[in-house]
Write an enzyme that holds these catalytic residues in place. Structure first.
Site, PDB file in Angstrom:
ATOM      1  N   ASN A  85       0.806  -1.224   0.000  1.00 26.11           N
ATOM      2  CA  ASN A  85       0.000   0.000   0.000  1.00 26.11           C
ATOM      3  C   ASN A  85       0.839   1.274   0.000  1.00 26.11           C
ATOM      4  O   ASN A  85       0.292   2.377   0.046  1.00 26.11           O
ATOM      5  CB  ASN A  85      -0.924   0.019   1.225  1.00 26.11           C
ATOM      6  CG  ASN A  85      -1.996  -1.043   1.160  1.00 26.11           C
ATOM      7  OD1 ASN A  85      -1.704  -2.237   1.149  1.00 26.11           O
ATOM      8  ND2 ASN A  85      -3.251  -0.617   1.105  1.00 26.11           N
ATOM      9  N   VAL A  92       0.430   6.614  -1.176  1.00 24.11           N
ATOM     10  CA  VAL A  92      -0.034   5.851  -0.014  1.00 24.11           C
ATOM     11  C   VAL A  92      -1.498   5.502  -0.247  1.00 24.11           C
ATOM     12  O   VAL A  92      -2.352   6.386  -0.337  1.00 24.11           O
ATOM     13  CB  VAL A  92       0.116   6.656   1.293  1.00 24.11           C
ATOM     14  CG1 VAL A  92      -0.375   5.833   2.476  1.00 24.11           C
ATOM     15  CG2 VAL A  92       1.564   7.077   1.497  1.00 24.11           C
ATOM     16  N   CYS A  93      -1.789   4.212  -0.370  1.00 22.36           N
ATOM     17  CA  CYS A  93      -3.158   3.757  -0.643  1.00 22.36           C
ATOM     18  C   CYS A  93      -3.895   3.498   0.665  1.00 22.36           C
ATOM     19  O   CYS A  93      -3.634   2.513   1.352  1.00 22.36           O
ATOM     20  CB  CYS A  93      -3.134   2.493  -1.489  1.00 22.36           C
ATOM     21  SG  CYS A  93      -2.654   2.795  -3.187  1.00 22.36           S
ATOM     22  N   LEU A  94      -4.809   4.387   0.987  1.00 24.19           N
ATOM     23  CA  LEU A  94      -5.617   4.255   2.203  1.00 24.19           C
ATOM     24  C   LEU A  94      -7.005   4.796   1.930  1.00 24.19           C
ATOM     25  O   LEU A  94      -7.160   5.865   1.318  1.00 24.19           O
ATOM     26  CB  LEU A  94      -4.997   5.059   3.353  1.00 24.19           C
ATOM     27  CG  LEU A  94      -3.908   4.429   4.212  1.00 24.19           C
ATOM     28  CD1 LEU A  94      -3.420   5.454   5.222  1.00 24.19           C
ATOM     29  CD2 LEU A  94      -4.408   3.183   4.927  1.00 24.19           C
TER      30      LEU A  94
END
Length: 442
Positions: A85, A92-94
């Site tokens: 992620n 930043v994958c959130l």
């Protein structure tokens, strides 16, 4: 940007800076609170353990209605993907940031803030980050288990090499023996407001002090991993890694160990150099020298009136940048009869650079490294009295809450937080070090 947004960001930064969480740090230039730098220290017992991972957070005028834009800048020049992620390009994958689809209730709301974002990113740094990749969370075949172990292994190596060793080498001006495989990422490119600005390195002192705290842990990790991976063995590529978004490299643990030891020697040299720099400041009658001298005299007078703590405090060679604390263990405690000499080195750049504290008298204690470095945290960074109080509190606290980020002596910590028999052994060894201290102190 509205005053309301600026006040909200300023308040959040202050709360994180005043907080007790030793794994998070934030900073910004005084002129622009919209551009924030954040440091996350990798969680213990994970492949990210005590690594230094830096991020930028850019707030728009719509904050807190909209989440800030967050990017990782510990990426090895955009060549290393530290997590499924956290991409090599810094993305930043959130779901909380709107960069990844999430379940209902996981989206951004104005009730959240920078600290909740950092904690969410930190949660990605898990024991088995392989499971963060969608479609792999239920991977249980032998092939998947092999991949998981291989992924953890290379993250652990690169955490040490990139986030710790190369960062400290750059801070200390240590030239690497061979040219780096990639160019070093310039974190200032998206942060400096104009040419000629000094590099903004808000976490330099923090990382140096934490390196001294966690040196034994870094060394133990390297020694353990050297038994598993031969030098020159290539990293395995994961199924989800694609072109330009991978973690490629080879295991180089013997070399990392040598570089780790070089960093420690350079930091110790730097610490000792403060004494010479300090005497020059005294000769030039600089304000910092006068300030430290005055603080020393006030603290000595204060402890003369304090019957609760017994200690002697003097200056080494009358140098206000080198304090010597002789601490006497309290009666009816495990430190009873102990006489511990502690050297406090103060930088001429204090309080921007904080003191480094080292036991000159050996002590077996979970907050004191085998090399004598004390792990402590002063409430008021600019007040030497607060540092003295924090030193004493760290030594004397008998029933602290468990916090693995403060445990800098691995053997002592294992006994202290073990079963009843191990705790008894810890107490015996602490008392023994107190009994031996009077002889070792002179």
């Amino acid at each position: 940007m509205s005053n309301q947004s600026i006040l909200r960001i300023t308040r959040e930064l202050s709360e994180i800076q005043r907080g007790s969480d030793l794994s998070l740090a934030v900073a910004c230039r005084d002129i622009d609170v919209r551009h924030v730098r954040a440091l996350i220290i990798g969680p213990p017992d994970t492949p990210y353990e005590f690594g230094f991972f830096e991020f930028t957070a850019k707030f728009t005028k719509e904050y807190p209605t909209k989440a800030p834009h967050v990017q990782c800048i510990t990426t090895n020049g955009g060549h290393t993907r530290f997590n499924p992620n956290i991409y090599a390009g810094g993305k930043v994958c959130l779901s909380i940031l709107g960069t990844w689809r999430g379940e209902r209730g996981e989206e951004w709301s104005s009730a959240q803030g920078l600290e909740s974002i950092l904690i969410s990113i930190q949660s990605l740094m898990s024991t088995n980050p392989y499971e963060n990749e969608p479609g792999f969370e239920d991977a249980k075949s032998d092939y998947d288990k092999k991949n998981q172990a291989a992924y953890v292994a290379k993250i652990r190596h690169e955490t040490l090499r990139i986030s710790v060793i190369e960062r400290l080498e750059d801070y200390l001006g240590i030239k690497r023996g061979k040219p780096s495989q990639v160019t070093v990422y310039n974190a200032e490119e998206d942060y400096q407001s104009g040419a000629g600005d000094a590099p903004f390195e808000p976490f330099k002192d923090l990382c140096k002090r934490r390196f001294l705290w966690y040196y034994e842990s870094y060394l133990a990790s390297i020694d353990a991993e050297m038994k598993k991976h031969r030098e020159g063995e290539r990293f395995e590529k994961m199924p989800f890694e694609g072109p330009g978004n991978t973690m490629e490299g080879i295991f180089q643990y013997p070399q990392l160990k040598e570089r780790l030891q070089t960093i420690l020697a350079k930091l110790n040299e730097e610490t000792l150099g403060w004494a010479t720099e300090g005497m020059r400041a005294v000769e030039k009658e600089m304000g910092i020298a006068s300030n430290l001298q005055r603080q020393f005299e006030q603290i000595v007078e204060n402890y003369k009136k304090n019957d609760a703590v017994t200690l002697d405090l003097d200056l080494v060679d009358k140098n206000p940048f080198v304090w010597r604390l002789l601490f006497f263990g309290r009666p009816m405690t495990h430190l009873d009869g102990g006489m511990f000499r502690i050297i406090i080195h103060v930088s001429p750049k204090f309080p921007d650079v904080l003191p480094r504290v080292k036991f000159d008298t050996p002590i077996f204690h979970h907050r004191v490294s085998p090399d004598g470095v004390l792990c402590y945290n002063a409430t008021r960074k600019d007040d030497m009295r607060s540092h003295i109080e924090a030193i004493i509190e760290a030594i004397e606290e008998e029933s602290p809450a468990y916090d693995p980020r403060t445990l800098v002596n691995l053997e002592a910590a294992k006994l202290f937080w073990g079963g009843p028999d191990q705790k008894k052994l810890y107490n015996r060894r602490l008392r023994r070090s107190a009994q031996d201290s009077a002889e070792n102190c002179f």
